[in-house]
Motif scaffolding. Structure first.
Motif, PDB file in Angstrom:
ATOM      1  N   PRO A 289      12.576  14.729  12.861  1.00  0.00           N
ATOM      2  CA  PRO A 289      12.825  15.394  11.510  1.00  0.00           C
ATOM      3  C   PRO A 289      11.930  14.660  10.627  1.00  0.00           C
ATOM      4  N   GLY A 290      11.515  15.070   9.416  1.00  0.00           N
ATOM      5  CA  GLY A 290      10.814  14.130   8.153  1.00  0.00           C
ATOM      6  C   GLY A 290      11.673  13.493   7.472  1.00  0.00           C
ATOM      7  N   ARG A 291      11.481  12.203   7.920  1.00  0.00           N
ATOM      8  CA  ARG A 291      12.060  11.245   6.663  1.00  0.00           C
ATOM      9  C   ARG A 291      11.270  10.361   6.324  1.00  0.00           C
ATOM     10  N   ILE A 292      11.572   9.499   5.162  1.00  0.00           N
ATOM     11  CA  ILE A 292      10.526   8.493   4.489  1.00  0.00           C
ATOM     12  C   ILE A 292      10.228   7.341   5.507  1.00  0.00           C
ATOM     13  N   ALA A 293       9.181   7.229   5.929  1.00  0.00           N
ATOM     14  CA  ALA A 293       9.030   6.038   6.938  1.00  0.00           C
ATOM     15  C   ALA A 293       8.382   4.838   6.163  1.00  0.00           C
ATOM     16  N   ARG A 294       7.688   5.195   4.875  1.00  0.00           N
ATOM     17  CA  ARG A 294       7.201   3.879   4.533  1.00  0.00           C
ATOM     18  C   ARG A 294       6.526   4.319   3.111  1.00  0.00           C
ATOM     19  N   GLU A 295       6.476   3.555   2.050  1.00  0.00           N
ATOM     20  CA  GLU A 295       6.010   3.434   0.826  1.00  0.00           C
ATOM     21  C   GLU A 295       4.730   2.574   0.366  1.00  0.00           C
ATOM     22  N   TRP A 296       3.836   2.959  -0.204  1.00  0.00           N
ATOM     23  CA  TRP A 296       2.900   2.038  -0.858  1.00  0.00           C
ATOM     24  C   TRP A 296       2.772   2.161  -2.364  1.00  0.00           C
ATOM     25  N   THR A 297       2.856   1.284  -3.129  1.00  0.00           N
ATOM     26  CA  THR A 297       1.963   1.199  -4.519  1.00  0.00           C
ATOM     27  C   THR A 297       0.656   1.026  -4.431  1.00  0.00           C
ATOM     28  N   VAL A 298       0.040   2.049  -5.364  1.00  0.00           N
ATOM     29  CA  VAL A 298      -1.468   1.938  -5.130  1.00  0.00           C
ATOM     30  C   VAL A 298      -1.775   1.115  -6.832  1.00  0.00           C
ATOM     31  N   ASP A 299      -2.273  -0.022  -6.532  1.00  0.00           N
ATOM     32  CA  ASP A 299      -2.653  -0.534  -8.145  1.00  0.00           C
ATOM     33  C   ASP A 299      -3.973  -0.476  -8.451  1.00  0.00           C
ATOM     34  N   ILE A 300      -4.703   0.184  -7.664  1.00  0.00           N
ATOM     35  CA  ILE A 300      -6.312   0.385  -7.954  1.00  0.00           C
ATOM     36  C   ILE A 300      -6.662   1.233  -9.139  1.00  0.00           C
ATOM     37  N   PRO A 301      -7.347   0.565 -10.244  1.00  0.00           N
ATOM     38  CA  PRO A 301      -7.197   1.096 -11.446  1.00  0.00           C
ATOM     39  C   PRO A 301      -8.095   2.366 -11.339  1.00  0.00           C
ATOM     40  N   GLN A 302      -7.749   3.649 -12.280  1.00  0.00           N
ATOM     41  CA  GLN A 302      -8.290   4.714 -12.324  1.00  0.00           C
ATOM     42  C   GLN A 302      -9.706   4.533 -13.171  1.00  0.00           C
ATOM     43  N   PRO A 303     -10.575   5.508 -13.424  1.00  0.00           N
ATOM     44  CA  PRO A 303     -10.939   6.263 -12.275  1.00  0.00           C
ATOM     45  C   PRO A 303     -11.479   5.634 -11.083  1.00  0.00           C
TER      46      PRO A 303
END
Ligand SMILES: Nc1ncnc2c1ncn2[C@@H]1O[C@H](COP(=O)(O)OP(=O)(O)OP(=O)(O)O)[C@@H](O)[C@H]1O
Ligand SMILES: [Mg+2]
Lengths: 298, 255
Positions: B212-226
């Motif tokens: 089943p779909g469950r949350i496996a992992r999470e990442w925070t992305v701090d690369i600046p935009q654009p």
């Protein structure tokens, strides 16, 4: 301020890039036609004209072979003369108008009845289970079968004629609307719901407009059924009290054993019925389908 | 129910969704808990068939969950589908005006607002164009404008660029980032199976496992935009996430 400059430059680049993509991706103008419009018209008109010509030729040949005596099987020219005679008598336009106006009125009333009926059957499941099969059944019942019953109920009156027309046209218009609604892609309904088009707003803003192509097809077929039913009714319910339509013209010609006029009347029934379909319904349908990109051309 | 912490654009708690399958039920989503903060851009990443669309449809209120809760303060969220889902009987501008009308905007203001939104997605001249006259990329931009017309604080996007070619998709990534920044406090929950797309766009990437779909992992992305999809930092993080995603998928091959 180098940062802002780069950013501004990038935004400008993006706009230019996007404009380029849009220009490239868009279908480039209407497809080129092989030749001018006159040529196109000719190629559309020529084949059917040729077919009609061949048919007339064959008819003439059969007449000349005297398979049947002339008074039973008149040739194309005799029929033409019968038509011209009718024209000079000055009544033929009135006869056509009588039929067309009956057909149009019957069709209009049928539309007024069939549209809410179709909506109800299409949207309310218990009604659909109850009435749906009856509607489909009625559509396959030739409406001429109603004529004897209608004559008994209403006598030789306009009511008989309209009853038969309604019984012929209502099921096909209602069924067209129902199948139009059934074939609306669910994604439109879901998109409508996320935008807040639920309940009546959903019906008005999403379901009905999305079902219009099917509804129009139903209307076109409904007209064909109206016209057929009308002719059946006029043929059988022929009485001096009723205004004279094409069906009565045909029946009178038969009684007077005027075969040229019989054939001329049949021809008129055909031409008027098909003509209205081609002049009214076909362009309407074409416009709607083209507007939605469901058909080629401008 | 309202504490200081509940002020999320959407708060999903212990969400479970199952469908009838054969004799039993197939659990598609299992115990998903996820919040999106106001103004946050979150992508949910997962393999094909892992339940991403199911999740968004639940959040959009199009389906009811088997268990769990979804809290959304304010009005119904806007949803953008994989297919543009624009109405072909209306012009581009009228599609947007319909959304404005359904949201209750007065008749006199709609035209100008629709023009403004088209301008925002850089389709200034497209008001009178029918849907079939627009290219794939233009359709998705009109669909974006229509979604923005709902003026919802939460925008749900279900692989909206998956059907586009790479160049157009790239441009629309830039466009979406720009529009999101311009909208201020707009929260986006964006679903995709494209790792680089997820990293290119999001502030936070959530990896969903399958069946089943469950949350496996999470990442925070701090690369600046654009950012650009070919940036080294984007590529690096994408690689890490891809490895994890492959691990998740290969679990299903073994038995
Ligand atoms: N209405 C439904 N009834 C039964 N099963 C369903 C239903 N909707 C979805 N499913 C099942 O749930 C699973 C997840 O479907 P979903 O469409 O959410 O996947 P997805 O992650 O969006 O996939 P994709 O990347 O292909 O769009 C699939 O196995 C699908 O068969
Ligand atoms: Mg999906």
């Amino acid at each position: 301020m180098a940062g802002t400059d780069t950013k501004a430059a990038e935004t400008g680049d993006l706009a230019a890039l996007e404009a380029g993509l849009d220009a490239l991706e868009r279908p480039a103008g209407p497809p080129r036609r092989g030749a001018g419009p006159a040529r196109a018209l000719l190629s559309a008109v020529l084949p059917p004209l040729l077919a009609v010509g061949l048919l007339l030729g064959a008819w003439q040949l059969i007449c000349m072979a005297e398979v049947k005596p002339r008074y039973l099987l008149p040739g194309p020219l005799d029929v033409w003369r019968a038509l011209v005679d009718q024209w000079y008598e000055g009544t033929i336009l009135g006869v056509i108008w009588e039929s067309v106006s009956r057909g149009a009125l019957g069709f209009a009333v049928a539309t007024l009845v069939a549209t809410p009926l179709g909506l109800l059957v299409g949207r309310v499941t218990p009604v659909r289970m109850a009435v749906g099969p009856i509607l489909s059944g009625l559509q396959s019942l030739p409406s001429v079968a109603w004529v004897p019953a209608a004559v008994v109920w209403f006598g030789l009156t306009d009511a008989t004629i309209y009853a038969v027309v309604l019984l012929g046209a209502v099921p096909s218009i209602a069924n067209g609307l129902i199948s139009g609604m059934d074939h609306v892609p669910p994604i439109y309904l879901r998109a409508g719901r996320t935008m807040g088009a639920t309940g009546l707003a959903g019906v008005r803003h999403v379901l009905l407009p999305a079902a219009i192509p099917g509804y129009l097809a139903g209307l076109k077929q409904g007209w064909a059924f109206s016209w057929r039913s009308l002719m059946a009714a006029e043929l059988i319910a022929s009485s001096p009290d009723l205004g004279m339509g094409l069906g009565q013209l045909l029946e009178n010609a038969r009684v007077n054993q005027d075969m040229s006029l019989v054939l001329a009347s049949i021809l008129l029934v055909l031409v008027v019925g098909v003509g209205i379909e081609l002049l009214v319904f076909a362009p309407l349908q074409r416009r709607v389908l083209r507007g939605r990109g469901l058909m080629d051309g401008k | 129910m309202s504490s200081v912490l509940t002020e999320a654009a959407v708060r999903i708690e212990h969400l479970t969704m199952s469908f009838p399958a054969g004799t039993g039920r197939q659990v598609v989503l299992n115990d998903i808990s996820l919040s999106v903060a106001p103004g946050e851009f979150v992508t949910v990443l997962g393999a094909s068939g892992c339940g991403k669309s199911t999740l968004l449809n639940l959040v959009a209120g199009l389906d009811r969950p088997t268990a769990g809760s979804i809290e959304i303060p304010g009005e119904r969220p806007a949803l953008m589908f994989q297919e543009h889902a624009l109405f072909p009987w209306l012009t581009a501008g009228q599609n947007i005006e319909l959304a404005l009308k359904l949201r209750g905007m007065a008749k006199g203001e709609r035209r100008a607002e629709a023009e403004r939104l088209l301008e925002l997605v850089r389709l200034g001249g497209a008001y009178g164009k029918r849907v079939h006259e627009l290219s794939g990329g233009m359709r998705q931009r009109v669909a974006l404008a229509r979604a923005l017309a709902q003026d919802s604080r939460l925008l749900l996007m279900d692989e909206p660029f998956a059907a586009l070619d790479a160049i157009t998709r790239d441009v629309l990534h830039d466009e979406l980032t720009r529009v999101w920044a311009a909208q201020g406090r707009l929260s986006v929950l964006f679903v995709t199976h494209n790792v680089r797309e997820a990293v290119r766009l999001a502030q936070r990437v959530v990896l969903l496992s399958s069946r089943p779909g469950r949350i496996a992992r999470e990442w925070t992305v701090d690369i600046p935009q654009p950012r650009r999809i070919e940036d080294a930092d984007v590529a690096e993080l994408s690689q890490e996430i891809t490895q994890q995603l492959r691990k998740e998928i290969s679990r299903h091959g073994r038995h």
